[in-house]
Write a protein that holds these residues in place. Structure first.
Motif, short mmCIF file in Angstrom:
data_model
loop_
_atom_site.label_atom_id
_atom_site.label_comp_id
_atom_site.label_asym_id
_atom_site.label_seq_id
_atom_site.Cartn_x
_atom_site.Cartn_y
_atom_site.Cartn_z
N LYS A 104 -55.48 95.84 52.08
CA LYS A 104 -54.99 94.48 52.33
C LYS A 104 -56.02 93.42 52.01
CE LYS A 104 -53.28 95.18 56.60
NZ LYS A 104 -52.58 94.85 57.86
N TYR A 105 -57.25 93.64 52.47
CA TYR A 105 -58.24 92.56 52.43
C TYR A 105 -59.20 92.62 51.25
CZ TYR A 105 -56.36 91.70 57.05
OH TYR A 105 -55.51 91.42 58.08
N TYR A 106 -59.17 93.73 50.50
CA TYR A 106 -60.05 93.84 49.34
C TYR A 106 -59.28 93.99 48.02
CZ TYR A 106 -64.15 93.93 52.29
OH TYR A 106 -65.13 93.57 53.17
N THR A 107 -58.01 94.36 48.11
CA THR A 107 -57.24 94.53 46.87
C THR A 107 -55.95 93.72 46.87
OG1 THR A 107 -55.85 96.42 47.52
CG2 THR A 107 -58.12 96.90 46.83
N ASN A 108 -55.69 92.99 47.96
CA ASN A 108 -54.44 92.23 48.07
C ASN A 108 -53.20 93.10 47.89
OD1 ASN A 108 -55.67 89.68 48.51
ND2 ASN A 108 -56.11 89.51 46.32
N SER A 109 -53.29 94.32 48.39
CA SER A 109 -52.15 95.24 48.34
C SER A 109 -51.43 95.24 49.69
CB SER A 109 -52.63 96.66 48.01
OG SER A 109 -53.28 96.70 46.75
N SER A 110 -50.20 95.72 49.68
CA SER A 110 -49.45 95.78 50.93
C SER A 110 -48.45 96.93 50.88
CB SER A 110 -48.71 94.45 51.19
OG SER A 110 -47.86 94.13 50.11
N ILE A 111 -48.25 97.53 52.04
CA ILE A 111 -47.27 98.61 52.21
C ILE A 111 -46.32 98.17 53.30
CG2 ILE A 111 -46.89 101.02 52.83
CD1 ILE A 111 -50.30 100.02 51.63
N PHE A 112 -45.05 98.12 53.01
CA PHE A 112 -44.09 97.61 53.98
C PHE A 112 -42.88 98.54 54.02
CE2 PHE A 112 -44.60 95.22 50.08
CZ PHE A 112 -43.38 95.37 49.42
N TRP A 113 -41.94 98.27 54.92
CA TRP A 113 -40.83 99.20 55.14
C TRP A 113 -40.00 99.44 53.88
CZ3 TRP A 113 -40.08 96.18 60.17
CH2 TRP A 113 -40.66 96.87 61.23
N SER A 114 -39.81 98.41 53.08
CA SER A 114 -38.91 98.53 51.93
C SER A 114 -39.63 98.84 50.63
CB SER A 114 -38.10 97.24 51.77
OG SER A 114 -38.96 96.12 51.62
#
Length: 417
Positions: A104-114
């Protein structure tokens, strides 16, 4: 007049233990080796980033001494000339949480429900220039609503469950419900008691209504369930539990709450039973479930049989869920009766797992029936605090005027256990 709002309430009852005992109980439940946890987290990382980056650039190390005050802790630092990320944590969940923090804080990636958005490529990892160390604010991070099993989970296959469990670990969840296939143990228990297969099938609701069947609100509505359903759900539950164990996520198994098929009076004509109230407009063809009288020895006999079959199939988890009066009123407001009902459920549970902790939704108290005196009586036979231990998971709030603490049981915001 007191106005009360309950949000996400879950009550936990246990044997006479103190806070340090429950911590040990949580930590030791179905524990695997550190190397097994490390491998499980590496597998999770691989599933999460796929071909976006070489997962070998993430090194996972489980260090049991890293935790502070029994709170999950992780550290992030670069190794091998800033080419690889070392994730050091006291648990697999903490390591997964640390990995997600980095994404999240070093690669601006995200994992979410969908879905997920992974912003990694095959080049060098973004560098953590100064070691990061974070600890959780809460010892237990409980996830799920019991009704979600019918809202959503009932339609999921293993692929969707695997993604969800990864999401749980990535977000630091370390305790969940595990109610899939809760009907499977009933098939053997009821068959052994003399119920016909038609009577058993007539007991179960359809898939979309199983959450309310399990809480004693509905029977047979939308049913019956085919044998293929039961077998598929059993296999799915086995996969779910194994993944929970691999990641060190504690789980809450189903337990007996007193509800049985109506035809029980045919098999046990001399025993005592009560009938639950109609539930939100369903007529008694589909609600008004039969409940074994808690004073009748048959309650304990059936409860022990069901709880033992749950443990035979799924193993002893140490945490069990049973809800008796979900959105229904007891047949009586008599204080002794209320105390005996709860004691009967609890006794049939600890008879098969003496370390058992009973997890019960506190939503039951969201009715005017449950005044201070009745709540005190209802909880009076359950061990609470030192001699009798009571705990409340999940954040919830009371909005009221005056003081209402349920006679020393102290229901309050336990957001920082």
């Amino acid at each position: 007049m007191k106005n009360k709002i309950f949000i996400s309430i879950c009550l936990i009852f246990t044997l006479p233990i103190n806070i340090f005992t429950i911590e040990t109980h949580l930590l030791n439940q179905l524990r695997k080796t550190n190397s097994e946890y490390e491998s499980a987290v590496v597998d999770l990382i691989h599933r999460t980033i796929g071909a976006h980056h070489n997962f070998d650039d993430f090194i996972v190390q489980i260090d049991n001494d890293l935790n502070m005050n029994n709170l999950d802790t992780f550290e992030l630092s670069m190794v091998e000339e800033n080419k690889k990320l070392l994730i050091k944590a006291n648990s697999a969940v903490a390591a997964s949480w640390g990995f997600n923090y980095y994404l999240k804080y070093y690669t601006n990636s995200s994992i979410f429900w969908s879905g997920k958005n992974i912003n990694l490529d095959s080049s060098q990892l973004p560098i953590v220039y100064e070691k990061i160390r974070l600890s959780s604010k809460d010892y237990v991070r409980f996830y799920q609503n019991i009704c979600t099993y019918s809202y959503s989970y009932v339609w999921w296959d293993w692929s969707r469950w695997e993604y969800e469990i990864d999401w749980m670990a990535l977000n630091g969840i370390n305790m969940v419900y595990a109610q899939t296939a809760a009907e499977f143990p009933w098939i053997k228990v009821l068959s052994d008691m003399g119920f016909t297969r038609e009577e058993i099938d007539d007991f179960f609701s359809g898939p979309a209504y199983l959450a309310w069947f399990r809480m004693g609100n509905l029977k047979k509505f939308g049913g019956p369930l085919p044998d293929s359903w039961h077998q598929d759900q059993l296999e799915l539950q086995m996969q779910i539990l194994e993944r929970y164990r691999q990641l060190g996520i504690r789980y809450v198994l189903p337990a007996f709450a007193g509800f049985v098929p109506d035809q029980i009076r045919r098999i046990y004509p001399l025993n005592n039973f009560t009938t639950a109230s109609d539930w939100i407009g369903f007529n008694c063809n589909f609600s008004c479930l039969t409940m074994v009288d808690p004073l009748d020895p048959l309650f304990s006999r059936i409860g022990i049989a069901y709880n033992r079959e749950v443990i035979r199939l799924f193993g002893a988890s140490g945490f069990y869920s049973a809800d008796v009066f979900n959105e229904m009123l007891p047949k009586s407001g008599d204080l002794e009766y209320l105390a005996i009902v709860n004691q009967a459920v609890f006794d049939s549970l600890i008879a098969v797992d003496e370390t058992a902790i009973w997890v019960m939704q506190g939503w039951v108290f969201n009715q005017d029936f449950w005044n201070r005196t009745r709540v005190e009586a209802f909880l009076s036979r359950i061990p609470i605090v030192e001699k009798k231990f009571f705990f409340c998971f999940l954040k919830f709030y009371f909005i009221y005027t005056g003081s209402f603490d349920y006679i020393g049981f102290i229901l309050r915001d336990y957001s920082s256990f």
